[in-house]
Write a protein that holds these residues in place. Structure first.
Motif, PDB file in Angstrom:
ATOM      1  N   SER A  36       0.895  -1.146  -0.030  1.00  0.00           N
ATOM      2  CA  SER A  36       0.013   0.073   0.013  1.00  0.00           C
ATOM      3  C   SER A  36       0.924   1.366   0.060  1.00  0.00           C
ATOM      4  O   SER A  36       1.867   1.272   0.387  1.00  0.00           O
ATOM      5  N   PRO A  37       0.299   2.398  -0.418  1.00  0.00           N
ATOM      6  CA  PRO A  37       1.129   3.630  -0.589  1.00  0.00           C
ATOM      7  C   PRO A  37       1.677   4.033   0.629  1.00  0.00           C
ATOM      8  O   PRO A  37       2.841   4.618   0.544  1.00  0.00           O
ATOM      9  N   LYS A  38       1.150   3.765   1.951  1.00  0.00           N
ATOM     10  CA  LYS A  38       1.630   4.093   3.096  1.00  0.00           C
ATOM     11  C   LYS A  38       2.784   3.160   3.730  1.00  0.00           C
ATOM     12  O   LYS A  38       3.086   3.281   5.073  1.00  0.00           O
ATOM     13  N   ARG A  39       2.754   1.839   3.044  1.00  0.00           N
ATOM     14  CA  ARG A  39       3.602   0.831   3.410  1.00  0.00           C
ATOM     15  C   ARG A  39       3.108   0.147   4.623  1.00  0.00           C
ATOM     16  O   ARG A  39       3.543  -0.419   5.352  1.00  0.00           O
ATOM     17  N   ARG A  87      -8.256  -2.896 -11.515  1.00  0.00           N
ATOM     18  CA  ARG A  87      -9.493  -2.797 -10.813  1.00  0.00           C
ATOM     19  C   ARG A  87      -9.441  -2.882  -9.258  1.00  0.00           C
ATOM     20  O   ARG A  87     -10.622  -2.462  -8.636  1.00  0.00           O
ATOM     21  N   HIS A  88      -8.472  -3.501  -8.616  1.00  0.00           N
ATOM     22  CA  HIS A  88      -8.542  -3.801  -7.430  1.00  0.00           C
ATOM     23  C   HIS A  88      -7.725  -2.930  -6.535  1.00  0.00           C
ATOM     24  O   HIS A  88      -7.788  -2.694  -5.215  1.00  0.00           O
ATOM     25  N   LEU A  89      -6.829  -2.335  -7.237  1.00  0.00           N
ATOM     26  CA  LEU A  89      -5.939  -1.045  -6.461  1.00  0.00           C
ATOM     27  C   LEU A  89      -6.293   0.488  -7.119  1.00  0.00           C
ATOM     28  O   LEU A  89      -6.360   0.493  -8.391  1.00  0.00           O
ATOM     29  N   ARG A  90      -6.480   1.133  -6.078  1.00  0.00           N
ATOM     30  CA  ARG A  90      -6.786   2.631  -6.405  1.00  0.00           C
ATOM     31  C   ARG A  90      -5.579   3.454  -6.478  1.00  0.00           C
ATOM     32  O   ARG A  90      -4.413   3.224  -5.749  1.00  0.00           O
ATOM     33  N   GLY A  91      -5.698   4.395  -7.342  1.00  0.00           N
ATOM     34  CA  GLY A  91      -4.463   5.554  -7.387  1.00  0.00           C
ATOM     35  C   GLY A  91      -3.235   4.886  -8.191  1.00  0.00           C
ATOM     36  O   GLY A  91      -3.611   3.574  -9.039  1.00  0.00           O
TER      37      GLY A  91
END
Length: 185
Positions: A55-58, A87-91
């Motif tokens: 994830s972006p924030k790890r 489809r499953h990951l935003r951004g």
């Protein structure tokens, strides 16, 4: 660091294959009683593609996987898998993978070009030790080692519990990340 700064998912992708021929590893047996595995002699296989996302924030990891009976992973399967990830990951998504033929195909390059959220980066040369997703396959292959699957359906059933265990365990997924030789902070 770039992925965190951009607020992007960091994704490690790899392919592997599982044969009906037993994968043998060391095991225990009473002295003089060598274990024997009998197999039907079929050369069927299951090809697989998976990705570990950070994830972006790890703070959170996820594991995505697809299996295909009896065929190698080619460009269409890679493109479908990338669509699944989108489809499953935003951004934004920073995807790291090897230089395999399907990754360099025109179909996949065109697909990536049409999806600006997806940026791809290649691992240097042949460097599987850098890809955390390699440890997903190592884990699954170890879990089905010394088994004698009757057919491809049985082989897939054998792989399902260890795959689910990996998917549901943040500590196991982090162990795949830390087992790679990537500099991770």
């Amino acid at each position: 660091k770039k992925a965190k700064k951009l607020g992007a998912h960091l994704v490690f992708l790899d392919e592997s294959g599982f044969l009906l021929v037993p994968n043998l590893v060391r095991t225990w047996a009473p002295k003089g009683k060598t274990p024997q595995l009998r197999c039907a002699g079929s050369w069927g296989k299951i090809s697989a593609i998976s990705a570990i996302s950070v994830s972006p924030k790890r703070r959170r990891l996820a594991l995505y996987a697809r299996f295909y009976r009896g065929k190698n992973i080619k460009s269409p399967q890679v493109a479908r898998f990338l669509l699944h990830l989108l489809r499953h990951l935003r951004g934004p998504i920073l995807l790291l993978w090897d230089s395999g033929m399907p990754h360099r195909s025109k179909l996949v390059k065109d697909f990536v070009g049409k999806h600006p959220r997806l940026q791809t980066f290649r691992f240097p040369g042949y460097a599987p030790e850098l890809n955390p997703d390699e440890h997903v396959w190592r884990n699954l292959k170890r879990a089905v080692a010394n088994s004698v699957p009757e057919n491809l359906r049985h082989l897939k059933r054998l792989m399902h519990p260890p795959l689910q265990r990996l998917r549901q365990s943040q500590s196991l997924l982090w162990s795949c990340i830390h087992a790679s030789e990537l500099p991770w902070s």
